[in-house]
Design a protein around this motif. Structure first.
Motif, PDB file in Angstrom:
ATOM      1  N   LEU A  54      27.479  10.841  51.349  1.00 42.39           N
ATOM      2  CA  LEU A  54      26.734  10.182  50.280  1.00 42.39           C
ATOM      3  C   LEU A  54      25.436   9.566  50.798  1.00 42.39           C
ATOM      4  N   VAL A 189      25.035   8.342  42.245  1.00 40.89           N
ATOM      5  CA  VAL A 189      25.165   8.562  43.683  1.00 40.89           C
ATOM      6  C   VAL A 189      24.964   7.254  44.446  1.00 40.89           C
ATOM      7  N   VAL A 238      29.074  13.221  43.257  1.00 43.80           N
ATOM      8  CA  VAL A 238      27.796  13.693  42.722  1.00 43.80           C
ATOM      9  C   VAL A 238      28.041  14.650  41.561  1.00 43.80           C
TER      10      VAL A 238
END
Length: 305
Positions: A54, A189, A238
């Motif tokens: 991430l 995100v 995501v």
């Protein structure tokens, strides 16, 4: 019509299916990783690889992270309740129950979320049909647990209660997000990295204790923990966010119906697990409860004469 910066409808559909497959396979990854690692090492490994994945996406997209101490404080709460505790509980429980059964229990998350949003945080009102759905879902859980508990009140039953504790953590966290972080102004995100990053940091701080136990890092174990972190705890967030933005929360939440099917199927095909009669029956009752809670199925009112 999708903008140039947003995925096409076909891409969103593919990402939705991939999310269900990856999250369903996560229970298999946990089971394989446990053959060479302790539950704490599995939880720490998935958080570390998920945070790295991430962080890379956040950096590439140049996502804006929060500056408010209040927002970070709430994200740190989620790091514990949405990541650290449930990940530990799932990993510990899968030492005593099948990966397929763990995936079935994971499907109770929408019911736990409804309970927490209604009873704990008062951010949602439930209609009578939804309350009936919660009762039906609880009945399904009873059908899953009780037959085994009657024969064995040991590790298996305690593990199933731990799985419910994990989904209760998910339900608490989702309601907590709605109550305290609805105005955070972050992308999906950046938001996910905001709690997965601190959770990974916490596990790194505990690494002297976690790494005290030896690990057997075979290729299947390493591959499973990397997939569990990068895919299940990283990229799938995501994909899920893209689906959420394109379809809305109601349609996006139907991924809950995919994950147990994938988890049970992989458990049978790859690990040779077996289902007892009460597990699919209880799962079907739980799914009916979810349908009622999400009002996809409505009870008809008797017409007045």
């Amino acid at each position: 019509m999708a903008s140039a910066s947003s995925p096409s409808p076909l891409a969103v559909t593919v990402q939705f299916v991939l999310t269900g497959i990856v999250w369903g396979a996560s229970f298999l990854f946990i089971a394989v990783a446990l053959t060479g690692m302790t539950p704490a090492q599995v939880a720490g490994g998935r958080l570390l690889f998920g945070a790295v994945a991430l962080a890379a996406v956040v950096a590439l997209r140049r996502e804006r992270m929060p500056r408010s101490p209040r927002v970070w404080a709430h994200l740190c709460v989620l790091a514990v309740t949405f990541c650290t505790v449930p990940f530990l509980l799932f990993a510990w429980a899968e030492q005593h129950v099948s990966s397929g059964l763990a995936s079935i229990f994971n499907a109770t998350t929408p019911i736990m979320t409804a309970i927490m949003a209604w009873a704990a945080f008062r951010v949602e009102r439930l209609r009578p049909g939804q309350l009936i759905g919660i009762a039906v879902g609880i009945l399904g859980v009873v059908v899953i647990i009780v037959p085994g508990a009657a024969a064995d009140i040991g590790g298996s039953t305690v593990a199933q209660i731990a799985l419910l504790g994990a989904t209760a953590c998910y339900g608490f966290s989702l309601a907590y997000m709605r109550r305290f972080l609805g105005d955070a102004g972050l992308s999906g995100v950046a938001f996910a990295f905001g709690y997965i990053g601190p959770a990974a940091g916490l596990m790194v701080l505990l690494s002297p204790v976690i790494l005290a136990e030896p690990m057997e890092l075979t290729l299947p174990v390493v591959g499973s923990i990397v997939a569990l972190g990068v895919l299940g705890t990283g990229l799938a967030y995501v994909w899920n966010q893209n689906t959420l933005r394109a379809w809305g929360p109601t349609r996006a939440s139907t991924v809950t119906y995919i994950t147990p099917v994938v988890g049970v199927t992989l458990g049978i095909l790859v690990l040779g697990e077996r289902l007892t009669w009460n597990e699919p029956v209880g799962a079907a009752i739980v799914f009916l409860g979810i349908l009622l809670v999400q009002e996809r199925v409505r009870l008809r009112r008797r017409a007045r004469a």
